[in-house]
Design an enzyme around this catalytic site. Structure first.
Site, PDB file in Angstrom:
ATOM      1  N   ASP A  13       0.968  -1.506  -0.354  1.00  0.00           N
ATOM      2  CA  ASP A  13      -0.035   0.072  -0.006  1.00  0.00           C
ATOM      3  C   ASP A  13       0.828   1.190   0.095  1.00  0.00           C
ATOM      4  O   ASP A  13       1.780   1.214   0.759  1.00  0.00           O
ATOM      5  CB  ASP A  13      -1.267  -0.027   1.367  1.00  0.00           C
ATOM      6  CG  ASP A  13      -1.594   1.451   1.208  1.00  0.00           C
ATOM      7  OD1 ASP A  13      -2.186   1.868   0.768  1.00  0.00           O
ATOM      8  OD2 ASP A  13      -1.255   1.691   2.372  1.00  0.00           O
ATOM      9  N   ASP A  15      -0.178   5.501   0.693  1.00  0.00           N
ATOM     10  CA  ASP A  15      -0.937   5.855   1.851  1.00  0.00           C
ATOM     11  C   ASP A  15      -0.715   5.657   3.079  1.00  0.00           C
ATOM     12  O   ASP A  15      -1.620   4.895   3.422  1.00  0.00           O
ATOM     13  CB  ASP A  15      -1.889   7.175   1.215  1.00  0.00           C
ATOM     14  CG  ASP A  15      -1.996   7.680  -0.179  1.00  0.00           C
ATOM     15  OD1 ASP A  15      -0.948   9.525   0.434  1.00  0.00           O
ATOM     16  OD2 ASP A  15      -2.054   7.339  -0.944  1.00  0.00           O
ATOM     17  N   ASP A 194      -1.856   0.234   5.545  1.00  0.00           N
ATOM     18  CA  ASP A 194      -1.909   0.972   7.503  1.00  0.00           C
ATOM     19  C   ASP A 194      -3.537   0.643   7.226  1.00  0.00           C
ATOM     20  O   ASP A 194      -4.325   1.223   8.108  1.00  0.00           O
ATOM     21  CB  ASP A 194      -1.872   1.811   7.181  1.00  0.00           C
ATOM     22  CG  ASP A 194      -2.342   3.008   5.962  1.00  0.00           C
ATOM     23  OD1 ASP A 194      -3.026   2.475   4.516  1.00  0.00           O
ATOM     24  OD2 ASP A 194      -2.998   4.012   6.852  1.00  0.00           O
TER      25      ASP A 194
END
Length: 255
Positions: A13, A15, A194
């Site tokens: 991922d 961001d 996240d």
């Protein structure tokens, strides 16, 4: 024991995992030191790929890499190894509904300070910098989400964000399946994320292990103060935010 790099897939991922979250989404970028680690890892690992809610064009800007395999817009865009990136064919039929939704709410969003991120295949509404974030969240998760669903679109909440997408069967899990399809040379896959949408990628790793296509799948959470409740319990390993994710990647390529 570290997995053999040439038979390892690293799925990332962006961001909140590689790039620190910023007040304005268009200011986020992957730090130079992390870019350098990714470059070294890409030279040695069996696969390094980006799996993000961002469009592919944003991923190129944020990482400085247009050559990495990637899934953008939560799997609605794909760039497989050696191929050009493109949206899934089913997306085009729903772009009009997305545009109409943005037009209906644009004035109210402007008055509330809600940011509109038009990502082509999807649209994200950001309330991190809204004048009244709780009120903006209530507006987005209530009437806006209901309007989107009435138009046949899907809604996905995230970290200070509501994403609207076409009703196409695509998420970070389907993206992982697509990126690893036919890769019999890979034994182990790591997915670092996240947020709740990254759990779809973790699920895909479990499915691939159960199907005998991977020996092991490792779910890594880049944890922060904004980590949703219950997400850490679903991960195999928890690291400290973007710095912890970078350290984990560095450990993979350390001699």
């Amino acid at each position: 024991m570290r997995p053999r790099l040439s038979r390892l897939a690293v799925l990332l991922d962006v961001d909140g995992t590689l790039a620190p979250v910023r007040e304005h989404w268009d200011e986020a970028e992957v730090p130079p030191a992390t870019r350098e680690i990714i470059g070294r890892l890409a030279e040695r690992a069996g696969l390094v790929a980006l799996v993000s809610g961002r469009p592919l064009t944003d991923l190129e800007r944020m990482t400085g890499r247009a050559d990495l395999p990637a899934a953008g817009n939560h799997g609605l865009e794909l760039r497989r190894p050696g191929e050009e990136g493109a949206p899934l064919p089913e997306v085009a039929a729903h772009l009009g509904a997305l545009a109409d939704l943005m037009a209906r709410w644009r004035g109210e969003f402007a008055a509330a300070g809600i940011g509109i991120e038009d990502k082509g295949a999807t649209v994200s509404f950001h309330y991190r910098t809204a004048d009244d974030p709780p009120a903006a969240a209530e507006l987005l998760m209530g009437p806006v989400a209901a309007d989107a669903r009435a138009a046949g679109l899907r809604t996905t909440p995230g970290r200070k964000i509501l994403e609207i997408r076409p009703p196409v069967e695509a998420d970070k899990g389907t993206a992982v399946h697509a990126l690893l399809a036919g890769r019999d040379d890979l034994d182990v896959a790591i997915f670092i994320g996240d947020d709740v949408t990254d759990a779809d990628g973790w699920r895909a790793l479990s499915e691939l292990v159960a199907a005998g296509r991977l020996q092991r799948g490792i779910a890594v959470l880049a944890c922060s103060a904004e980590t949703p409740d219950g997400l850490a319990e679903r991960a195999d390993l928890v690291v400290d935010g973007t710095s912890g994710a970078a350290a984990a990647l560095e450990a993979l390529v350390a001699d």
